[in-house]
Every structure is written in structure tokens, then in C-alpha cells.
Design an enzyme around this catalytic site. Sequence first.
Site, PDB file in Angstrom:
ATOM      1  N   LYS A   1       0.824  -1.210   0.000  1.00 53.13           N
ATOM      2  CA  LYS A   1       0.000   0.000   0.000  1.00 53.13           C
ATOM      3  C   LYS A   1       0.861   1.266   0.000  1.00 53.13           C
ATOM      4  CE  LYS A   1      -2.174  -0.971   3.903  1.00 53.13           C
ATOM      5  NZ  LYS A   1      -1.591  -2.270   4.278  1.00 53.13           N
TER       6      LYS A   1
ATOM      7  N   ARG B   1      -9.276   1.136   8.944  1.00 56.04           N
ATOM      8  CA  ARG B   1      -8.872  -0.211   9.319  1.00 56.04           C
ATOM      9  C   ARG B   1      -9.964  -0.949  10.095  1.00 56.04           C
ATOM     10  NH1 ARG B   1      -3.227   0.289   8.643  1.00 56.04           N
ATOM     11  NH2 ARG B   1      -1.908  -1.393   9.191  1.00 56.04           N
TER      12      ARG B   1
ATOM     13  N   ARG C   1      11.504  -6.035   4.721  1.00 56.28           N
ATOM     14  CA  ARG C   1      11.393  -4.600   4.960  1.00 56.28           C
ATOM     15  C   ARG C   1      11.999  -4.228   6.309  1.00 56.28           C
ATOM     16  NH1 ARG C   1       5.406  -2.136   4.869  1.00 56.28           N
ATOM     17  NH2 ARG C   1       5.235  -3.239   6.845  1.00 56.28           N
TER      18      ARG C   1
ATOM     19  N   ARG D   1      11.662  -0.585  11.678  1.00 57.64           N
ATOM     20  CA  ARG D   1      10.389  -0.752  12.387  1.00 57.64           C
ATOM     21  C   ARG D   1      10.429  -2.019  13.220  1.00 57.64           C
ATOM     22  NH1 ARG D   1       5.336   0.035   8.341  1.00 57.64           N
ATOM     23  NH2 ARG D   1       4.370  -1.085  10.065  1.00 57.64           N
TER      24      ARG D   1
ATOM     25  N   ARG E   1      -0.569  -8.870  13.543  1.00 59.35           N
ATOM     26  CA  ARG E   1      -1.072  -7.854  12.602  1.00 59.35           C
ATOM     27  C   ARG E   1      -1.932  -8.501  11.513  1.00 59.35           C
ATOM     28  NH1 ARG E   1       4.400  -5.221  10.924  1.00 59.35           N
ATOM     29  NH2 ARG E   1       3.160  -3.856   9.572  1.00 59.35           N
TER      30      ARG E   1
HETATM   31  O1  C5P Z   1      -0.332   1.067   8.196  1.00 60.32           O
HETATM   32  P1  C5P Z   1       0.864   0.516   8.891  1.00 60.32           P
HETATM   33  O2  C5P Z   1       1.045  -0.944   8.644  1.00 60.32           O
HETATM   34  O3  C5P Z   1       2.096   1.303   8.659  1.00 60.32           O
HETATM   35  O4  C5P Z   1       0.528   0.657  10.446  1.00 60.32           O
HETATM   36  C1  C5P Z   1       1.437   0.229  11.436  1.00 60.32           C
HETATM   37  C2  C5P Z   1       0.694   0.005  12.739  1.00 60.32           C
HETATM   38  O5  C5P Z   1       0.040   1.208  13.137  1.00 60.32           O
HETATM   39  C3  C5P Z   1      -0.409  -1.025  12.690  1.00 60.32           C
HETATM   40  O6  C5P Z   1       0.075  -2.353  12.826  1.00 60.32           O
HETATM   41  C4  C5P Z   1      -1.277  -0.593  13.860  1.00 60.32           C
HETATM   42  O7  C5P Z   1      -0.714  -1.004  15.095  1.00 60.32           O
HETATM   43  C5  C5P Z   1      -1.183   0.925  13.786  1.00 60.32           C
HETATM   44  N1  C5P Z   1      -2.315   1.478  12.995  1.00 60.32           N
HETATM   45  C6  C5P Z   1      -3.578   1.522  13.575  1.00 60.32           C
HETATM   46  N2  C5P Z   1      -4.654   2.027  12.894  1.00 60.32           N
HETATM   47  C7  C5P Z   1      -4.515   2.501  11.651  1.00 60.32           C
HETATM   48  C8  C5P Z   1      -3.238   2.466  11.016  1.00 60.32           C
HETATM   49  C9  C5P Z   1      -2.148   1.940  11.739  1.00 60.32           C
HETATM   50  O8  C5P Z   1      -3.750   1.098  14.723  1.00 60.32           O
HETATM   51  N3  C5P Z   1      -5.580   2.993  10.996  1.00 60.32           N
HETATM   52 MG    MG Z   2       2.271   1.118   5.080  1.00 60.06          MG
END
Ligand code: C5P
Ligand code: MG
Length: 194
Positions: free
Chosen positions: A14, A89, A128, A134, A146
Site C-alpha cells: 500500500k 482499518r 522490509r 520498524r 497484525r
Molecule cells: O499502516 P501501517 O502498517 O504502517 O501501520 C502500522 C501500525 O500502526 C499497525 O500495525 C497498527 O498497530 C497501527 N495502525 C492503527 N490504525 C490505523 C493504522 C495503523 O492502529 N488505521
Molecule cells: Mg504502510
Amino acid sequence: MINLVLFGPPGSGKGTQAKKLAEKYGLLHISTGDLFRKEIGDKSELGLLATSYIQKGELVPDEVTIGMLKAALARHGSTFGVIYDGFPRTVDQAKALDEMLEESEDEIDVLISLKVEDKEIIERIIKRGESSGRADDKDEAIIQSRIEVYKKETQPVYAYYDAHDKALTIKGSGDIDEIFESLCAVIDQVTVEE
Ligand code: C5P
Ligand code: MG
């Protein structure tokens, strides 16, 4: 205004694709994950709170994430369009986004889901993690959590938009440029209809 949601499991590409699309179409790229990481880097109160969820692979509570998103949009002011990456989400986040857009008589045009198998996702995230720094990309238990959270809490967002004929799925595995071309084809269609 164009409003796109780039959807899919963690590691589905994404962020990579959103960046390329934002550049090509002149859209504002809003990544809630990046916004959280910025807050964490700044050691803000919000960052501290977010860390406690992110390091377990859980979702930050809806009201916190929605508030952060609204603030980010307000900071940027007017734009030709927005590409949402990593948001919504949960179905409640989707409803909040819809309500917010409705206030300016706007709506989500399309949600595009990137389909990638679990095995490939885990390999991509681990890879990654070698360079992203991260912590949530380095620990297999966090990655697994996740993916489970995605299936349980995030996947229903697809059905929510699909019920309004606004969701579609494209192949998210393979060549980055090929995936980009498929995304562009969808977006070109949407922009023609605008
Ligand atoms: O989108 P991304 O994978 O970078 O997000 C990293 C973490 O941020 C997620 O695993 C989650 O813990 C948190 N997150 C969230 N709600 C969102 C976007 C991210 O809790 N809408
Ligand atoms: Mg991302």
C-alpha cells in the site's frame, strides 16, 4: 475531489504504491501508520499511546486514529484528492470517514484491495524490517498478530464498501510497475467518471 482507499494486509504494498500514485495524480497521500511513526519519533503523548498498541501488533483505538486523521486533513487544507493508506482499518473508521466526507458533500470513489498471499506478506515484512527500522516488522509474533487483526477487524471494511459497489481487488504480488499500471487503469476510470 477524488478519494481513494488503498487497502490490503500489512506488507501488501500500500505504502509503495500510494506514494507513486500520489505523485502521478497529484493526490495527498495520507498514511496513518506514517503519522503514528512521526508522533512516536517526536515522543509526543499520542506517539507514546500509539506505541503501546503498535508494538503488540494491535490497532490503536478508533477515536484516537480518527482524531489524528482529521487533524492531518485540516493541516493540509484543500487538495485535488486524497489517497488513504492504512485507513480505514475498522468498519467504524470507515463510517467516520464517510460522515466526514459527507459534510463537504464528498465520498469515497473506490477502495482498491491489493491481494497478496500470507506467506509472501510475511517474507516481505521481514525483508522490509531489515532496513525500515520498524520493530513491528522484525518480530514474527507481532507480524502474525497484525495479520490476524487484519482478517478479523479490517477485512470487513471491504464488504462495507462492496455493498455500495465501491470495492475491487487487484493482484498485489509480482512486479511493482505492473501493479502500478493496474492501479492506474482503475484510477483513470474513476477520474473520467468524476
Ligand atoms: O499502516 P501501517 O502498517 O504502517 O501501520 C502500522 C501500525 O500502526 C499497525 O500495525 C497498527 O498497530 C497501527 N495502525 C492503527 N490504525 C490505523 C493504522 C495503523 O492502529 N488505521
Ligand atoms: Mg504502510
